[in-house]
Design an enzyme around this catalytic site. Structure first.
Site, PDB file in Angstrom:
ATOM      1  N   ARG A   1       0.492   1.616  -8.097  1.00 22.95           N
ATOM      2  CA  ARG A   1      -0.515   3.178  -7.633  1.00 22.95           C
ATOM      3  C   ARG A   1      -2.190   2.455  -8.980  1.00 22.95           C
ATOM      4  NH1 ARG A   1       1.567   6.986  -4.617  1.00 22.95           N
ATOM      5  NH2 ARG A   1       1.267   8.457  -5.753  1.00 22.95           N
TER       6      ARG A   1
ATOM      7  N   LEU B   1       0.674  -0.731   0.068  1.00 23.66           N
ATOM      8  CA  LEU B   1       0.122  -0.395  -0.201  1.00 23.66           C
ATOM      9  C   LEU B   1       1.252   1.008   0.105  1.00 23.66           C
ATOM     10  CD1 LEU B   1      -2.672   1.071  -0.265  1.00 23.66           C
ATOM     11  CD2 LEU B   1      -2.781   1.006   2.711  1.00 23.66           C
ATOM     12  N   ASP B   2       1.030   2.372  -0.958  1.00 23.88           N
ATOM     13  CA  ASP B   2       1.839   3.292  -1.556  1.00 23.88           C
ATOM     14  C   ASP B   2       1.792   3.891   0.002  1.00 23.88           C
ATOM     15  OD1 ASP B   2       2.611   3.177  -3.422  1.00 23.88           O
ATOM     16  OD2 ASP B   2       0.240   3.313  -4.398  1.00 23.88           O
ATOM     17  N   ARG B   3       2.469   4.924   0.521  1.00 22.97           N
ATOM     18  CA  ARG B   3       3.063   5.808   1.596  1.00 22.97           C
ATOM     19  C   ARG B   3       2.027   6.757   1.655  1.00 22.97           C
ATOM     20  NH1 ARG B   3       7.794   9.629   2.044  1.00 22.97           N
ATOM     21  NH2 ARG B   3       7.791  10.040   4.727  1.00 22.97           N
TER      22      ARG B   3
ATOM     23  N   SER C   1      -1.102   6.337   0.470  1.00 20.98           N
ATOM     24  CA  SER C   1      -2.705   5.676   0.698  1.00 20.98           C
ATOM     25  C   SER C   1      -2.465   5.181   2.315  1.00 20.98           C
ATOM     26  CB  SER C   1      -2.808   4.878  -0.481  1.00 20.98           C
ATOM     27  OG  SER C   1      -2.900   5.309  -1.429  1.00 20.98           O
TER      28      SER C   1
END
Length: 192
Positions: free
Chosen positions: A147, A48-50, A52
């Site tokens: 993403r 999970l992206d930083r 998000s």
């Protein structure tokens, strides 16, 4: 029995336990999973992206980790996305059909407009622009490219301002507080 942990990842936290090999940003070291979870032998099932927030699953079972994160199993992942603007029926239909990104077409998504959800405050808050409205979408995808949701909403003209992963398969955040985790049964729910 496999260990399976549901974690409500805050904004700004890396989806890994260390930040080794990275140059520290000017504002200091970056937060990692080790700042929140002290359980040996578990690893994230996917990323999970930083920038998000939301549900991140960790497990000590490599096969389960692959089943959750591999696109070949088509495990649905549901996101709540605050987008800039108000997507019309054509934009929602394009997302539902799948859009073409620079790395190829996406699988079809399930998408609908929703009322603003009752979520925790984000730190830092999402930028607010008086002249540009925003709205919320619920999107469910069955792949997990880098993403992807952000790129999909941008491709139809509505950039994502805030992204929260709410559900993976049959597991969801529910009442799990921000930065909190709980251990659950390792049975695969809604996997193929």
């Amino acid at each position: 029995m496999s260990r399976l942990i549901l974690f409500n990842k805050p904004y700004g936290v890396l989806s890994q336990f260390t930040d080794k090999g990275m140059t520290a940003p000017a504002d200091g070291p970056r937060a990692t999973l080790s700042d929140y979870i002290d359980v040996p032998g578990v690893y994230p099932a996917g990323r999970l992206d930083r920038d998000s927030e939301g549900l991140l699953i960790l497990t000590d079972d490599g096969a389960l980790q692959a089943r959750i994160s591999s696109p070949k199993h088509k495990m649905p992942k549901t996101y709540l996305a605050q987008v800039e603007g108000e997507p019309d029926a054509a934009a929602l239909a394009a997302l539902a059909r799948g859009v073409t990104l620079n790395d190829g077409p996406t699988r079809p998504a399930t998408v609908r407009r929703i009322d603003p959800p009752m979520l925790w405050d984000r730190d830092p808050p999402v930028r607010y622009r008086k002249s540009v409205p925003d709205s919320w979408l619920e999107l469910t995808i069955t792949e997990g490219r880098n993403r992807q949701v952000r790129r999909m909403t941008a491709a139809v003209g509505f950039p994502t301002l805030r992204l929260v992963r709410w559900r993976i398969g049959g597991w969801e955040i529910g009442d799990l507080g921000l930065g909190k985790w709980r251990e659950v049964d390792g049975t695969v729910i809604n996997g193929r």
